[in-house]
Motif scaffolding. Structure first.
Motif, mmCIF file in Angstrom:
data_model
loop_
_atom_site.group_PDB
_atom_site.id
_atom_site.type_symbol
_atom_site.label_atom_id
_atom_site.label_comp_id
_atom_site.label_asym_id
_atom_site.label_seq_id
_atom_site.Cartn_x
_atom_site.Cartn_y
_atom_site.Cartn_z
ATOM 1 N N UNK A 258 -4.395 7.355 3.636
ATOM 2 C CA UNK A 258 -4.783 6.530 4.788
ATOM 3 C C UNK A 258 -4.448 5.063 4.540
ATOM 4 N N UNK A 259 -4.359 4.258 5.586
ATOM 5 C CA UNK A 259 -4.119 2.818 5.429
ATOM 6 C C UNK A 259 -5.199 2.141 4.581
ATOM 7 N N UNK A 260 -6.432 2.635 4.672
ATOM 8 C CA UNK A 260 -7.523 2.040 3.902
ATOM 9 C C UNK A 260 -7.307 2.219 2.398
ATOM 10 N N UNK A 261 -6.850 3.405 1.994
ATOM 11 C CA UNK A 261 -6.601 3.659 0.577
ATOM 12 C C UNK A 261 -5.386 2.871 0.095
ATOM 13 N N UNK A 262 -4.374 2.777 0.920
ATOM 14 C CA UNK A 262 -3.190 1.991 0.548
ATOM 15 C C UNK A 262 -3.576 0.538 0.274
ATOM 16 N N UNK A 263 -4.386 -0.032 1.137
ATOM 17 C CA UNK A 263 -4.828 -1.417 0.946
ATOM 18 C C UNK A 263 -5.682 -1.549 -0.311
ATOM 19 N N UNK A 264 -6.560 -0.575 -0.538
ATOM 20 C CA UNK A 264 -7.403 -0.597 -1.728
ATOM 21 C C UNK A 264 -6.552 -0.610 -2.999
ATOM 22 N N UNK A 265 -5.551 0.246 -3.064
ATOM 23 C CA UNK A 265 -4.675 0.321 -4.241
ATOM 24 C C UNK A 265 -3.931 -0.995 -4.436
ATOM 25 N N UNK A 266 -3.378 -1.522 -3.372
ATOM 26 C CA UNK A 266 -2.597 -2.764 -3.479
ATOM 27 C C UNK A 266 -3.480 -3.934 -3.901
ATOM 28 N N UNK A 267 -4.672 -4.024 -3.319
ATOM 29 C CA UNK A 267 -5.569 -5.155 -3.629
ATOM 30 C C UNK A 267 -6.153 -5.055 -5.032
ATOM 31 N N UNK A 268 -6.540 -3.864 -5.445
ATOM 32 C CA UNK A 268 -7.233 -3.704 -6.721
ATOM 33 C C UNK A 268 -6.289 -3.762 -7.916
ATOM 34 N N UNK A 269 -5.108 -3.173 -7.779
ATOM 35 C CA UNK A 269 -4.256 -3.003 -8.957
ATOM 36 C C UNK A 269 -3.074 -3.970 -9.030
#
Length: 277
Positions: A258-269
């Motif tokens: 989902x877009x939410x998980x994509x953003x989470x991965x990009x922001x966190x890592x």
């Protein structure tokens, strides 16, 4: 007496036929319908897989009516054997070359569902700050499982540290090295121990998840880092063959991409883990 015997035999025959039909019907029903009730238990490496799943559990699962349970494992074997024997419903920790090798060697029946991210493999050192500073005879730790060792050697070859035989592919070993101008020595250790070996060797090739969990920032700290372009090493959600139809698995696959998980991965890592969707 004879009539009674005939009636009794007929009743018994009818009962046996009914029982047989019922048994056949029950077998058909049980074969065609698995029990997908209860939480979906997913085996995962702590970083980043379990972290990504925890984000899904806390922020997305409830709205999707998904009861998700995350079980952390620090090795690369138990998640697959637990998925095979049904101890867990799915796993999230591996890539396709590793899974192909695992299924072949252990006779398991694990299949991918959806690819989520890539963790670039990197070369790290506590003793030098660039590959040119590696001295002749330097010792480099590499993962000891077949797929990740080959992947490590290909990383070194892609950056000019060694040369491998043409077409060696995902089964390369140190025996396939044709040129080794620095006379590098290779220490094969369990993948989970490569980061811990940094003080004992001149450099180590470390999987992204183990680097991150050891406080290493691949995008910043790697001497060389695996390219994400056209990589076959994307990490995916996997299940035992046949469980792809589990509605809980389908829900999780959708949430993980989902877009939410994509953003989470990009922001966190910050580039140390890269979304593959």
């Amino acid at each position: 007496m004879r009539n009674t015997a005939k009636i009794t035999a007929a009743v018994l025959a009818t009962g046996a036929l009914t029982l047989g039909l019922t048994a056949c019907g029950s077998g058909k029903d049980s074969a065609s319908s698995a029990d997908y009730s209860g939480p979906l238990v997913v085996a995962a490496s702590p970083t980043p897989h379990a972290q990504i799943l925890d984000f899904v559990k806390k922020n997305l699962a409830s709205k999707a009516a998904l009861d998700l349970e995350v079980k952390e494992f620090t090795d690369y074997i138990t998640p697959n054997t637990a998925t095979e024997d049904g101890s867990v419903g799915a796993n999230y920790f591996q890539n396709q070359p590793y899974l192909d090798d695992f299924n072949k060697k252990r006779g398991t029946h694990i299949v991918p569902v959806v690819t989520v991210h890539l963790e670039p493999l990197g070369l790290y050192s506590h003793k030098v700050k660039k590959t040119d500073a590696l001295k002749s005879g330097a010792t480099v730790a590499v993962p000891n499982d077949a797929v990740n060792e080959a992947r490590a050697l290909k990383l070194l070859a892609a950056n000019g540290l060694i040369t491998l035989k043409d077409g060696v592919g995902t089964e390369a070993t140190p025996a396939d090295i044709t040129k080794n101008p620095r006379n590098l020595k290779f220490k094969e250790v369990e993948a989970a121990q490569t980061a811990r070996s940094l003080d004992d060797v001149d450099a180590a090739v470390i999987n992204g998840n183990y680097a991150i969990s050891s406080g290493i920032k691949p995008a910043e700290d790697a001497l060389i880092l695996e390219s994400a372009k056209n990589s076959p090493y994307g990490n995916f959600l996997a299940v035992k063959k046949g469980d792809e139809k589990d509605p809980r698995v389908k829900k999780l696959a959708k949430l993980l991409t989902s877009p939410e998980v994509k953003k989470f991965i990009e922001d966190k890592y910050q580039g140390s883990v890269i979304p593959s969707f």
